[in-house]
Design a protein around this motif. Structure first.
Motif, PDB file in Angstrom:
ATOM      1  N   LEU A 230     -79.189 -34.963 -17.952  1.00 52.59           N
ATOM      2  CA  LEU A 230     -79.224 -36.395 -18.242  1.00 52.59           C
ATOM      3  C   LEU A 230     -78.756 -37.239 -17.059  1.00 52.59           C
ATOM      4  O   LEU A 230     -79.433 -38.219 -16.702  1.00 52.59           O
ATOM      5  CB  LEU A 230     -78.407 -36.695 -19.494  1.00 52.59           C
ATOM      6  N   PRO A 231     -77.638 -36.914 -16.395  1.00 49.21           N
ATOM      7  CA  PRO A 231     -77.245 -37.715 -15.226  1.00 49.21           C
ATOM      8  C   PRO A 231     -78.308 -37.710 -14.121  1.00 49.21           C
ATOM      9  O   PRO A 231     -78.535 -38.742 -13.476  1.00 49.21           O
ATOM     10  CB  PRO A 231     -75.953 -37.043 -14.760  1.00 49.21           C
ATOM     11  N   VAL A 234     -81.115 -40.046 -15.263  1.00 49.41           N
ATOM     12  CA  VAL A 234     -80.696 -41.443 -15.180  1.00 49.41           C
ATOM     13  C   VAL A 234     -80.644 -41.900 -13.721  1.00 49.41           C
ATOM     14  O   VAL A 234     -81.047 -43.026 -13.394  1.00 49.41           O
ATOM     15  CB  VAL A 234     -79.326 -41.625 -15.864  1.00 49.41           C
ATOM     16  N   GLU A 235     -80.164 -41.042 -12.836  1.00 45.06           N
ATOM     17  CA  GLU A 235     -80.144 -41.400 -11.418  1.00 45.06           C
ATOM     18  C   GLU A 235     -81.554 -41.637 -10.886  1.00 45.06           C
ATOM     19  O   GLU A 235     -81.810 -42.619 -10.169  1.00 45.06           O
ATOM     20  CB  GLU A 235     -79.468 -40.298 -10.604  1.00 45.06           C
ATOM     21  N   ARG A 237     -84.110 -42.507 -12.663  1.00 46.42           N
ATOM     22  CA  ARG A 237     -84.573 -43.763 -13.282  1.00 46.42           C
ATOM     23  C   ARG A 237     -84.017 -44.968 -12.536  1.00 46.42           C
ATOM     24  O   ARG A 237     -84.742 -45.924 -12.234  1.00 46.42           O
ATOM     25  CB  ARG A 237     -84.137 -43.806 -14.747  1.00 46.42           C
ATOM     26  N   ASP A 238     -82.731 -44.948 -12.259  1.00 43.37           N
ATOM     27  CA  ASP A 238     -82.098 -46.095 -11.620  1.00 43.37           C
ATOM     28  C   ASP A 238     -82.591 -46.310 -10.188  1.00 43.37           C
ATOM     29  O   ASP A 238     -82.539 -47.433  -9.674  1.00 43.37           O
ATOM     30  CB  ASP A 238     -80.577 -45.929 -11.637  1.00 43.37           C
ATOM     31  N   ALA A 267     -74.871 -39.501 -25.750  1.00 43.04           N
ATOM     32  CA  ALA A 267     -74.868 -39.584 -24.290  1.00 43.04           C
ATOM     33  C   ALA A 267     -76.078 -40.372 -23.789  1.00 43.04           C
ATOM     34  O   ALA A 267     -75.965 -41.190 -22.874  1.00 43.04           O
ATOM     35  CB  ALA A 267     -74.857 -38.176 -23.691  1.00 43.04           C
ATOM     36  N   GLY A 268     -77.247 -40.118 -24.394  1.00 42.81           N
ATOM     37  CA  GLY A 268     -78.432 -40.882 -24.012  1.00 42.81           C
ATOM     38  C   GLY A 268     -78.290 -42.357 -24.307  1.00 42.81           C
ATOM     39  O   GLY A 268     -78.678 -43.208 -23.503  1.00 42.81           O
ATOM     40  N   ARG A 269     -77.702 -42.679 -25.465  1.00 39.83           N
ATOM     41  CA  ARG A 269     -77.502 -44.083 -25.830  1.00 39.83           C
ATOM     42  C   ARG A 269     -76.593 -44.783 -24.821  1.00 39.83           C
ATOM     43  O   ARG A 269     -76.823 -45.946 -24.469  1.00 39.83           O
ATOM     44  CB  ARG A 269     -76.918 -44.163 -27.237  1.00 39.83           C
ATOM     45  N   ARG A 270     -75.570 -44.087 -24.346  1.00 45.04           N
ATOM     46  CA  ARG A 270     -74.665 -44.689 -23.356  1.00 45.04           C
ATOM     47  C   ARG A 270     -75.408 -45.071 -22.083  1.00 45.04           C
ATOM     48  O   ARG A 270     -74.974 -45.978 -21.357  1.00 45.04           O
ATOM     49  CB  ARG A 270     -73.509 -43.738 -23.040  1.00 45.04           C
ATOM     50  N   HIS A 271     -76.491 -44.379 -21.807  1.00 47.58           N
ATOM     51  CA  HIS A 271     -77.289 -44.676 -20.614  1.00 47.58           C
ATOM     52  C   HIS A 271     -78.475 -45.594 -20.932  1.00 47.58           C
ATOM     53  O   HIS A 271     -79.385 -45.751 -20.110  1.00 47.58           O
ATOM     54  CB  HIS A 271     -77.788 -43.385 -19.978  1.00 47.58           C
ATOM     55  N   GLY A 272     -78.471 -46.189 -22.112  1.00 50.19           N
ATOM     56  CA  GLY A 272     -79.490 -47.184 -22.445  1.00 50.19           C
ATOM     57  C   GLY A 272     -80.806 -46.632 -22.927  1.00 50.19           C
ATOM     58  O   GLY A 272     -81.799 -47.374 -22.978  1.00 50.19           O
TER      59      GLY A 272
END
Length: 446
Positions: A230-231, A234-235, A237-238, A267-272
């Motif tokens: 997940l990190p 997200v990285e 994606r960002d 955890a996914g929700r915390r990353h939007g």
């Protein structure tokens, strides 16, 4: 150009350039009225149809940005758009027009088919028995990990084209055949590369918790998803390398239990990310109740959902994405579709296209939903358009024929739209045009 822009009424004062005019339709099936994003209970069967009169067909005008400008009688087009220059005019010739279909659940990025498993399933082997024997998801994971990004893209694009030919203009597309950082990112990059090349719109979902990798416990796999996969997603994606809308988990006995699924989803929700996961498919685990408690936007399968789960989903507004092809192929009990609709759960449909349920046709899915799950044809169309788009968080742009929405349209070779679901298979004969964002992406040539 002197015409006013951004006018949803479509009044044009100066003959501006317009992308497309569809004219002469017998029916335009809007599915929703202005601003409707969900249709609960009996309203699911109201398709807001505009029908031709004896002397006047129905037109749809599309702006240069691919959005619908206006829907109304053929006789009023000249007054609404005086002197307009149309990029293309499509003569509907007394046919029906419906919104582009939306496939709310697919797994289209993979290498290595599983045709060798078909005989095992026909002979009675269960999904989990095939899985435990080294087949199923784990087999596809091995093949997909070994495949290059280019090879996966070359496999993906024809699949998306076949979906579009059958009327799909928006599809949710999952990763999930990597189960480790490198391959999950590879699959998401393939989806990103496909966006400008594919004939339909893609909504990407990260599904790193699709199975437990060989040699790991579910608890260890949960940590790897949360702490590594997940990190990394997200990285990426960002940094603008991938676009990811949702997170998915296969919440199932022998895979990820309810507590582990909750951990990953939180955890996914915390990353939007939106929560859009597999729940209560093979085993009644109360996954739907857990998902509803998190405000999950959508849950799929639900063959083993409880009455409490149905009530919880209705209260939370979670969309139930039903997958009749999977229930058929795996000989599963059917989800309680009628009870869901009566309870006020928004019901959507998906093909669940994957190596185990190889279906690329949403009209076939709609037919099976009617025959197997007792949806009415009208309900099936709402489920395969507006509600499927709502499950993906895209009902503001897709899923109905309304001014301001993308001009995603399917023209049916019949004066009644329901020939699309009435005819079992053979969609190449039922559909004459598929239009995405105002551009014809498929046209039948007689």
């Amino acid at each position: 150009m002197s015409g006013r822009k951004g006018n949803n009424e479509g009044v044009d004062e100066g003959g501006r350039e317009m992308l497309l005019l569809v004219k002469g339709a017998q029916q335009v099936v809007r599915v929703a009225g202005a601003g409707e994003r969900v249709k609960l209970g009996a309203s699911m069967g109201d398709l807001a149809i505009i029908s031709a009169t004896q002397h006047d067909g129905v037109s749809i005008a599309v702006q240069q940005d691919g959005k619908i400008a206006w829907v109304g009688p053929d006789s009023e087009v000249g007054a609404k758009f005086p002197g307009a220059r149309w990029g293309r005019v499509v003569e509907a010739c007394g046919r029906a027009v419906v919104p582009g279909l939306v496939d709310a659940h697919t797994h289209p990025v993979w290498a290595g088919d599983r045709v060798h498993e078909f005989a095992l399933k026909v002979a009675g082997a269960s999904y989990l028995e095939v899985h435990e024997a080294g087949g199923g998801i784990n087999y596809t994971v091995e093949q997909t990990r070994a495949a290059s990004e280019d090879h996966l893209l070359n496999l993906l694009l024809p699949r998306l084209t076949r979906m579009a030919t059958a009327g799909t203009t928006l599809a949710e597309c999952k990763s999930g055949y990597g189960l480790e950082v490198e391959t999950e990112l590879k699959m998401l990059r393939v989806l990103e590369r496909a966006r400008p090349l594919a004939p339909l719109t893609i909504s990407s979902t990260f599904c790193g918790a699709h199975s437990v990798p060989k040699g790991l416990s579910a608890e260890a796999a949960t940590r790897l998803v949360v702490e590594q996969q997940l990190p990394a997603v997200v990285e990426a994606r960002d940094k603008g390398q991938v676009a990811v809308d949702s997170i998915d988990v296969f919440c199932e006995s022998g895979v990820f239990n309810v507590a582990q699924t909750r951990t990953i989803l939180e955890a996914g929700r915390r990353h939007g990310l939106r929560l859009n996961f597999h729940a209560d498919e093979l085993t009644p685990l109360a996954g739907a109740e857990m998902g509803a408690s998190l405000g999950a936007e959508a849950m799929s399968h639900l063959e083993e959902i409880s009455e409490e789960g149905v009530r919880a989903m209705a209260k939370a507004g979670s969309v139930a994405v039903l997958l009749p092809t999977t229930a058929l192929v795996l000989r599963l009990p059917l989800p309680p579709a009628r009870a869901m609709i009566q309870a006020g759960v928004p019901v959507a449909l998906g093909s669940d296209f994957n190596p185990n349920a190889f279906c690329l046709s949403m009209p076939l899915v709609m037919h099976l939903a009617c025959v197997m799950m007792r949806l009415s044809p009208n309900e099936a169309l709402t489920a395969a358009t507006l509600h499927a788009a709502h499950a993906l968080g895209k009902a503001h742009q897709h899923g109905s024929i309304e001014p301001g929405k993308m001009a995603d349209l399917v023209i049916i070779d019949a004066p009644r739209w329901d020939h699309l679901v009435y005819q079992l298979g053979g969609n190449d004969h039922v559909i004459t045009h598929v239009i995405r964002a105002g551009k014809v992406i498929h046209e039948r040539h007689n």
